[in-house]
Design a protein around this motif. Sequence first.
Motif, mmCIF file in Angstrom:
data_model
loop_
_atom_site.group_PDB
_atom_site.id
_atom_site.type_symbol
_atom_site.label_atom_id
_atom_site.label_comp_id
_atom_site.label_asym_id
_atom_site.label_seq_id
_atom_site.Cartn_x
_atom_site.Cartn_y
_atom_site.Cartn_z
ATOM 1 N N UNK A 75 0.823 -1.215 0.000
ATOM 2 C CA UNK A 75 0.000 0.000 0.000
ATOM 3 C C UNK A 75 0.854 1.261 0.000
ATOM 4 N N UNK A 76 0.542 2.164 -0.936
ATOM 5 C CA UNK A 76 1.184 3.466 -1.010
ATOM 6 C C UNK A 76 0.123 4.538 -1.175
ATOM 7 N N UNK A 77 0.368 5.683 -0.546
ATOM 8 C CA UNK A 77 -0.505 6.843 -0.703
ATOM 9 C C UNK A 77 0.257 7.925 -1.464
ATOM 10 N N UNK A 78 -0.440 8.582 -2.399
ATOM 11 C CA UNK A 78 0.113 9.685 -3.178
ATOM 12 C C UNK A 78 -0.862 10.860 -3.064
ATOM 13 N N UNK A 79 -0.345 12.052 -2.731
ATOM 14 C CA UNK A 79 -1.182 13.233 -2.525
ATOM 15 C C UNK A 79 -0.653 14.403 -3.350
ATOM 16 N N UNK A 80 -1.578 15.243 -3.839
ATOM 17 C CA UNK A 80 -1.156 16.436 -4.566
ATOM 18 C C UNK A 80 -2.253 17.493 -4.540
ATOM 19 N N UNK A 81 -1.854 18.724 -4.848
ATOM 20 C CA UNK A 81 -2.749 19.875 -4.941
ATOM 21 C C UNK A 81 -2.663 20.401 -6.369
ATOM 22 N N UNK A 82 -3.822 20.669 -6.955
ATOM 23 C CA UNK A 82 -3.863 21.147 -8.338
ATOM 24 C C UNK A 82 -4.079 22.653 -8.411
ATOM 25 N N UNK A 83 -3.757 23.234 -9.557
ATOM 26 C CA UNK A 83 -3.946 24.668 -9.784
ATOM 27 C C UNK A 83 -5.407 25.085 -9.672
ATOM 28 N N UNK A 84 -6.319 24.147 -9.868
ATOM 29 C CA UNK A 84 -7.746 24.440 -9.744
ATOM 30 C C UNK A 84 -8.171 24.559 -8.286
ATOM 31 N N UNK A 85 -7.275 24.234 -7.353
ATOM 32 C CA UNK A 85 -7.610 24.218 -5.939
ATOM 33 C C UNK A 85 -8.047 22.844 -5.457
ATOM 34 N N UNK A 86 -8.103 21.879 -6.360
ATOM 35 C CA UNK A 86 -8.535 20.529 -6.000
ATOM 36 C C UNK A 86 -7.426 19.793 -5.250
ATOM 37 N N UNK A 87 -7.799 19.152 -4.150
ATOM 38 C CA UNK A 87 -6.888 18.344 -3.344
ATOM 39 C C UNK A 87 -7.149 16.880 -3.683
ATOM 40 N N UNK A 88 -6.086 16.133 -3.974
ATOM 41 C CA UNK A 88 -6.219 14.731 -4.387
ATOM 42 C C UNK A 88 -5.406 13.827 -3.464
ATOM 43 N N UNK A 89 -6.008 12.706 -3.084
ATOM 44 C CA UNK A 89 -5.323 11.691 -2.298
ATOM 45 C C UNK A 89 -5.676 10.331 -2.877
ATOM 46 N N UNK A 90 -4.663 9.575 -3.248
ATOM 47 C CA UNK A 90 -4.835 8.289 -3.915
ATOM 48 C C UNK A 90 -4.091 7.221 -3.127
ATOM 49 N N UNK A 91 -4.734 6.092 -2.870
ATOM 50 C CA UNK A 91 -4.073 4.948 -2.252
ATOM 51 C C UNK A 91 -4.012 3.837 -3.288
ATOM 52 N N UNK A 92 -2.797 3.357 -3.523
ATOM 53 C CA UNK A 92 -2.540 2.295 -4.495
ATOM 54 C C UNK A 92 -2.353 0.992 -3.730
ATOM 55 N N UNK A 93 -3.289 0.061 -3.930
ATOM 56 C CA UNK A 93 -3.265 -1.260 -3.309
ATOM 57 C C UNK A 93 -2.662 -2.211 -4.334
ATOM 58 N N UNK A 94 -1.386 -2.507 -4.184
ATOM 59 C CA UNK A 94 -0.641 -3.288 -5.183
ATOM 60 C C UNK A 94 -1.181 -4.713 -5.331
ATOM 61 N N UNK A 95 -1.282 -5.504 -4.242
ATOM 62 C CA UNK A 95 -1.701 -6.894 -4.441
ATOM 63 C C UNK A 95 -3.149 -7.044 -4.915
ATOM 64 N N UNK A 96 -4.028 -6.115 -4.519
ATOM 65 C CA UNK A 96 -5.429 -6.220 -4.920
ATOM 66 C C UNK A 96 -5.759 -5.454 -6.195
ATOM 67 N N UNK A 97 -4.747 -4.808 -6.772
ATOM 68 C CA UNK A 97 -4.907 -4.077 -8.038
ATOM 69 C C UNK A 97 -6.083 -3.100 -7.973
ATOM 70 N N UNK A 98 -6.062 -2.257 -6.910
ATOM 71 C CA UNK A 98 -7.144 -1.290 -6.680
ATOM 72 C C UNK A 98 -6.565 0.083 -6.393
ATOM 73 N N UNK A 99 -7.305 1.081 -6.787
ATOM 74 C CA UNK A 99 -7.025 2.470 -6.466
ATOM 75 C C UNK A 99 -8.194 2.972 -5.624
ATOM 76 N N UNK A 100 -7.905 3.649 -4.530
ATOM 77 C CA UNK A 100 -8.929 4.289 -3.704
ATOM 78 C C UNK A 100 -8.557 5.764 -3.614
ATOM 79 N N UNK A 101 -9.504 6.640 -3.924
ATOM 80 C CA UNK A 101 -9.201 8.065 -3.925
ATOM 81 C C UNK A 101 -10.200 8.861 -3.103
#
Length: 173
Positions: free
Chosen positions: A77-103
């Motif tokens: 499991x890894x989490x990736x976070x970023x802020x966009x120029x539109x003001x949108x805040x994004x947080x993504x969790x990558x579940x490697x063994x289950x091949x899933x993305x949760x945002x």
Amino acid sequence: MPVLPALEGSTFNEDIRDRHLLYDYAAQDAQGNPEKWRYEMWFYNEDRIVYAIHGGPMAGRKNFQAATYQCIRPGELWQCNWLEETGTICSLVYDIPNKRITTLLGFSKGHWTESEAAHGDKRNPEDLARWRKLAKIGESQADRVLLSEQADILEDFRGAGDLSPIEMSWPCL
């Protein structure tokens, strides 16, 4: 921006660096009908992500951002976070063994209500300027639309694929 825990000694290179994912969210259109929202994410390096959106209200958007990464469980499991120029805040969790993305996405009011204006490519100065204006729509930064979704990963490989590489000197928030 640092990888947490520190990049040295972590599984970042094996798990994330240069990894490219194509994934579909099982979402609904404005009438409640099922539809697929296809996204493409390239974990470029420890400081950047590159992505394209191919389906849903944000289809037609190409972007790159400064990102932070956190290892939740090495190799899994890894989490990736970023802020966009539109003001949108994004947080993504990558579940490697289950091949899933949760945002969790905290769309700015402008990004959500003016989704057509959020389309384009950050490399185009007109698109970038329009995106920055989207962040100013609404009464405050609390004026957001929260969207929690899960996606199934369809493709997982290394390298750019159809996405364009970036220069580290290009500005990000």
